[in-house]
Design a protein around this motif. Structure first.
Motif, PDB file in Angstrom:
ATOM      1  N   ALA A  48       0.834  -1.205   0.000  1.00  0.00           N
ATOM      2  CA  ALA A  48       0.000   0.000   0.000  1.00  0.00           C
ATOM      3  C   ALA A  48       0.870   1.257   0.000  1.00  0.00           C
ATOM      4  CB  ALA A  48      -0.937  -0.008   1.206  1.00  0.00           C
ATOM      5  N   GLU A  49       1.962   1.236   0.751  1.00  0.00           N
ATOM      6  CA  GLU A  49       2.875   2.382   0.773  1.00  0.00           C
ATOM      7  C   GLU A  49       3.466   2.628  -0.613  1.00  0.00           C
ATOM      8  OE1 GLU A  49       5.906   1.955   3.764  1.00  0.00           O
ATOM      9  OE2 GLU A  49       4.421   1.407   5.286  1.00  0.00           O
ATOM     10  N   MET A  50       3.860   1.550  -1.275  1.00  0.00           N
ATOM     11  CA  MET A  50       4.428   1.699  -2.615  1.00  0.00           C
ATOM     12  C   MET A  50       3.378   2.227  -3.599  1.00  0.00           C
ATOM     13  SD  MET A  50       7.003  -1.488  -3.112  1.00  0.00           S
ATOM     14  CE  MET A  50       7.557  -0.839  -4.675  1.00  0.00           C
ATOM     15  N   GLN A  51       2.143   1.724  -3.450  1.00  0.00           N
ATOM     16  CA  GLN A  51       1.056   2.185  -4.305  1.00  0.00           C
ATOM     17  C   GLN A  51       0.796   3.677  -4.072  1.00  0.00           C
ATOM     18  OE1 GLN A  51      -2.497  -0.109  -3.574  1.00  0.00           O
ATOM     19  NE2 GLN A  51      -2.885  -0.340  -5.751  1.00  0.00           N
ATOM     20  N   MET A  95       2.304  10.470  -9.574  1.00  0.00           N
ATOM     21  CA  MET A  95       1.571  10.766 -10.811  1.00  0.00           C
ATOM     22  C   MET A  95       0.914  12.132 -10.746  1.00  0.00           C
ATOM     23  SD  MET A  95      -0.136   7.049 -11.587  1.00  0.00           S
ATOM     24  CE  MET A  95      -1.201   7.648 -12.879  1.00  0.00           C
ATOM     25  N   GLY A  96       0.490  12.546  -9.558  1.00  0.00           N
ATOM     26  CA  GLY A  96      -0.101  13.862  -9.370  1.00  0.00           C
ATOM     27  C   GLY A  96      -1.508  14.020  -9.916  1.00  0.00           C
ATOM     28  N   LYS A  97      -2.165  12.946 -10.277  1.00  0.00           N
ATOM     29  CA  LYS A  97      -3.500  13.024 -10.860  1.00  0.00           C
ATOM     30  C   LYS A  97      -4.609  12.827  -9.839  1.00  0.00           C
ATOM     31  CE  LYS A  97      -2.131  11.266 -15.385  1.00  0.00           C
ATOM     32  NZ  LYS A  97      -2.361  10.208 -16.372  1.00  0.00           N
ATOM     33  N   PHE A  98      -4.265  12.362  -8.635  1.00  0.00           N
ATOM     34  CA  PHE A  98      -5.279  11.978  -7.661  1.00  0.00           C
ATOM     35  C   PHE A  98      -5.117  12.777  -6.375  1.00  0.00           C
ATOM     36  CE2 PHE A  98      -4.230   8.202 -10.193  1.00  0.00           C
ATOM     37  CZ  PHE A  98      -5.466   7.931 -10.758  1.00  0.00           C
ATOM     38  N   THR A  99      -6.253  13.033  -5.727  1.00  0.00           N
ATOM     39  CA  THR A  99      -6.211  13.670  -4.413  1.00  0.00           C
ATOM     40  C   THR A  99      -5.875  12.613  -3.365  1.00  0.00           C
ATOM     41  OG1 THR A  99      -8.540  13.252  -3.913  1.00  0.00           O
ATOM     42  CG2 THR A  99      -8.036  15.280  -5.125  1.00  0.00           C
ATOM     43  N   SER A 100      -5.547  13.054  -2.192  1.00  0.00           N
ATOM     44  CA  SER A 100      -5.202  12.137  -1.099  1.00  0.00           C
ATOM     45  C   SER A 100      -6.373  11.221  -0.778  1.00  0.00           C
ATOM     46  CB  SER A 100      -4.798  12.946   0.140  1.00  0.00           C
ATOM     47  OG  SER A 100      -4.508  12.099   1.199  1.00  0.00           O
ATOM     48  N   GLU A 101      -7.580  11.763  -0.843  1.00  0.00           N
ATOM     49  CA  GLU A 101      -8.776  10.966  -0.563  1.00  0.00           C
ATOM     50  C   GLU A 101      -8.984   9.889  -1.632  1.00  0.00           C
ATOM     51  OE1 GLU A 101     -13.341  12.056  -0.768  1.00  0.00           O
ATOM     52  OE2 GLU A 101     -12.385  13.020   0.975  1.00  0.00           O
ATOM     53  N   GLU A 102      -8.772  10.235  -2.893  1.00  0.00           N
ATOM     54  CA  GLU A 102      -8.911   9.261  -3.977  1.00  0.00           C
ATOM     55  C   GLU A 102      -7.861   8.149  -3.850  1.00  0.00           C
ATOM     56  OE1 GLU A 102     -10.644  11.948  -7.662  1.00  0.00           O
ATOM     57  OE2 GLU A 102      -8.511  12.029  -7.222  1.00  0.00           O
ATOM     58  N   ILE A 103      -6.657   8.544  -3.459  1.00  0.00           N
ATOM     59  CA  ILE A 103      -5.595   7.551  -3.269  1.00  0.00           C
ATOM     60  C   ILE A 103      -5.969   6.591  -2.148  1.00  0.00           C
ATOM     61  CG2 ILE A 103      -3.202   7.245  -2.509  1.00  0.00           C
ATOM     62  CD1 ILE A 103      -2.551   9.852  -4.054  1.00  0.00           C
ATOM     63  N   ASP A 104      -6.492   7.130  -1.050  1.00  0.00           N
ATOM     64  CA  ASP A 104      -6.910   6.272   0.074  1.00  0.00           C
ATOM     65  C   ASP A 104      -7.996   5.290  -0.353  1.00  0.00           C
ATOM     66  OD1 ASP A 104      -5.134   7.489   1.794  1.00  0.00           O
ATOM     67  OD2 ASP A 104      -6.621   8.879   2.635  1.00  0.00           O
ATOM     68  N   LYS A 105      -8.947   5.754  -1.157  1.00  0.00           N
ATOM     69  CA  LYS A 105     -10.016   4.879  -1.641  1.00  0.00           C
ATOM     70  C   LYS A 105      -9.471   3.776  -2.533  1.00  0.00           C
ATOM     71  CE  LYS A 105     -13.892   8.116  -1.432  1.00  0.00           C
ATOM     72  NZ  LYS A 105     -14.868   8.894  -2.217  1.00  0.00           N
ATOM     73  N   ALA A 114      -9.600  -0.202  -1.717  1.00  0.00           N
ATOM     74  CA  ALA A 114     -10.239  -1.120  -2.671  1.00  0.00           C
ATOM     75  C   ALA A 114      -9.274  -2.236  -3.072  1.00  0.00           C
ATOM     76  CB  ALA A 114     -10.716  -0.353  -3.905  1.00  0.00           C
ATOM     77  N   SER A 115      -8.013  -1.886  -3.288  1.00  0.00           N
ATOM     78  CA  SER A 115      -7.051  -2.921  -3.672  1.00  0.00           C
ATOM     79  C   SER A 115      -6.817  -3.900  -2.531  1.00  0.00           C
ATOM     80  CB  SER A 115      -5.738  -2.306  -4.146  1.00  0.00           C
ATOM     81  OG  SER A 115      -5.076  -1.651  -3.095  1.00  0.00           O
ATOM     82  N   LYS A 116      -6.869  -3.445  -1.297  1.00  0.00           N
ATOM     83  CA  LYS A 116      -6.739  -4.362  -0.150  1.00  0.00           C
ATOM     84  C   LYS A 116      -7.943  -5.296  -0.066  1.00  0.00           C
ATOM     85  CE  LYS A 116      -3.925  -1.640   3.050  1.00  0.00           C
ATOM     86  NZ  LYS A 116      -3.931  -0.938   4.347  1.00  0.00           N
ATOM     87  N   ASN A 117      -9.131  -4.754  -0.293  1.00  0.00           N
ATOM     88  CA  ASN A 117     -10.354  -5.555  -0.197  1.00  0.00           C
ATOM     89  C   ASN A 117     -10.455  -6.601  -1.305  1.00  0.00           C
ATOM     90  OD1 ASN A 117     -11.243  -4.195   2.078  1.00  0.00           O
ATOM     91  ND2 ASN A 117     -12.454  -2.724   0.914  1.00  0.00           N
ATOM     92  N   TYR A 118      -9.884  -6.297  -2.458  1.00  0.00           N
ATOM     93  CA  TYR A 118     -10.006  -7.194  -3.596  1.00  0.00           C
ATOM     94  C   TYR A 118      -8.680  -7.851  -3.979  1.00  0.00           C
ATOM     95  CZ  TYR A 118     -14.652  -5.325  -4.017  1.00  0.00           C
ATOM     96  OH  TYR A 118     -15.939  -4.970  -3.759  1.00  0.00           O
ATOM     97  N   PHE A 119      -7.736  -7.906  -3.059  1.00  0.00           N
ATOM     98  CA  PHE A 119      -6.435  -8.517  -3.322  1.00  0.00           C
ATOM     99  C   PHE A 119      -6.580  -9.992  -3.672  1.00  0.00           C
ATOM    100  CE2 PHE A 119      -2.318 -10.359  -2.216  1.00  0.00           C
ATOM    101  CZ  PHE A 119      -1.479  -9.512  -2.911  1.00  0.00           C
ATOM    102  N   TRP A 120      -7.567 -10.652  -3.077  1.00  0.00           N
ATOM    103  CA  TRP A 120      -7.779 -12.089  -3.289  1.00  0.00           C
ATOM    104  C   TRP A 120      -8.066 -12.418  -4.751  1.00  0.00           C
ATOM    105  CZ3 TRP A 120     -12.354 -13.637  -5.373  1.00  0.00           C
ATOM    106  CH2 TRP A 120     -13.401 -12.716  -5.345  1.00  0.00           C
ATOM    107  N   ILE A 121      -8.548 -11.471  -5.521  1.00  0.00           N
ATOM    108  CA  ILE A 121      -8.848 -11.707  -6.929  1.00  0.00           C
ATOM    109  C   ILE A 121      -7.572 -12.047  -7.700  1.00  0.00           C
ATOM    110  CG2 ILE A 121      -9.601 -10.544  -9.055  1.00  0.00           C
ATOM    111  CD1 ILE A 121     -11.766  -9.199  -7.411  1.00  0.00           C
ATOM    112  N   GLY A 122      -6.434 -11.601  -7.173  1.00  0.00           N
ATOM    113  CA  GLY A 122      -5.161 -11.884  -7.822  1.00  0.00           C
ATOM    114  C   GLY A 122      -4.830 -13.366  -7.882  1.00  0.00           C
TER     115      GLY A 122
END
Length: 172
Positions: free
Chosen positions: A110-113, A120-130, A134-142
């Motif tokens: 998550a830190e690396m992400q 990239m500078g395209k996302f706000t801090s809140e968007e990054i947190d979301k 989401a990636s933590k919740n759906y990691f199992w799909i990997g």
């Protein structure tokens, strides 16, 4: 006296275990270098080359054991079988890595992400947190995706190797 045809499953199991072991050793090497968090293109290419080599060797050894006769369907059975067994071993290893060997994997990932998305500078801090949540919740799909990708590459490699090594029985 008639020769019996070797079992494709025997070759798939043996070489699938070999490929699984080589893949785990490669992954442990990445782990020891602390490179297992990165989605490195070079490491992915090396993994595919290793898979292609082991699958090709398995198909070649099957053909050799079968009196130098190989059909495309036999090549596909051996190759996809190797990929399936190695893929299952890889998924089990990945699960153990994330949950046992490196229990802090998700936090470090998550830190690396976060660092990449911030750079990239395209996302706000809140968007990054979301996105991270989401990636933590759906990691199992990997896990099933990794197995499907293993089967896909196994199919492609065994198709190519089978077409190259295909040899029909002589008619004499």
């Amino acid at each position: 006296m008639e020769n019996t045809q070797p079992k494709t499953g025997k070759f798939a199991l043996r070489f699938g275990l070999i490929l699984g072991a080589i893949s785990i050793v490669f992954s442990l090497m990445l782990f020891s270098l602390d490179m297992h968090y990165e989605q490195n293109t070079a490491a992915g290419i090396i993994g595919i080359v290793i898979m292609a080599a082991v699958v090709s060797i398995a198909i070649f050894q099957y053909r050799k054991a079968n009196n130098n006769v190989l059909t495309l369907s036999q090549a596909l059975k051996v190759g996809i079988g190797v990929a399936l067994i190695a893929g299952v071993i890889g998924v089990i290893y990945q699960y153990l890595l994330v949950n046992v060997i490196d229990a802090s994997f998700m936090e470090k990932f998550a830190e690396m992400q976060r660092a990449k998305l911030t750079e990239m500078g395209k996302f706000t801090s809140e968007e990054i947190d979301k996105q991270i949540e989401a990636s933590k919740n759906y990691f199992w799909i990997g896990y099933p995706i990794a197995l499907i990708m293993s089967l896909f590459f196994g199919f492609i490699v065994s198709l190519i190797a089978g077409l190259i090594m295909k040899k029909a029985p002589s008619e004499y």
